[in-house]
Design a protein around this motif. Sequence first.
Motif: not given
Length: 237
Positions: A32, A217, A231, A30, A229, A221
């Motif tokens: 970010a 996630m 993934s 993931i 984001l 957020t």
Amino acid sequence: MPNDAAAWLDSAAIDPAVHALRPDYRALLITAEGLRPGPSDELSERLLADAEQAARERFGDGPVEEHPHLAAWREAFRAFGAKPQRTRPSAEALLRRAPAGLPRVDRLTDIYNAISVAHVIPLGGEDLDHYVGAARLVRAEGDETFETTAGGEPVLEHPAPGEVVWRDEAGVTCRRWNWRQCTRTRLTHATTRAMFVLDALGPMDDTALKAAGDQLMEALTTVGPGVRLASRLVSAP
């Protein structure tokens, strides 16, 4: 330093030698961007407290290493020559600390540690701005460099030949699959772009893996409403 984190995910790879060792291994990666780093806060404290309570209810005074996912990780460590009694999979190391209280480090680290404990999954975070090239999970040659500290001083180590490591073009970013991260790419109070690795073996199915990723996630957020984001699930071909 990747410019486009979502596109960078496409370059991440797991070497066939790692798949040969554990064909059941999957990594949920993931990225970010636009994170809000900083000290521990109300959200990270709540997540850690909830994870500690979940660990107490799940394990009581029983041995955490008998959990099927942790037992599988111990087998994986032994398969490349590591001794899990000395160098434990990261989720086991955290769960052993849960009865006395998990560490409070910083907002982002606390979040991923809490989710690691709550879902019984090894989970780590890396600062994307200090990454060089693609992320690759390989079996080490033994001459790769690993930047760490000892006694508060910088130290340069080398993994053992055959050790499973995450690496980029500049060196090893995490030794023994998920045991210890390097200092170069660790999350700090200046981290605004990160990559998180969620490690799963056979006893954890893809539904449970996705649930852990979804909670991560959601928390990221909540901490930074403008976070972007992406993934990718990387598994055996």
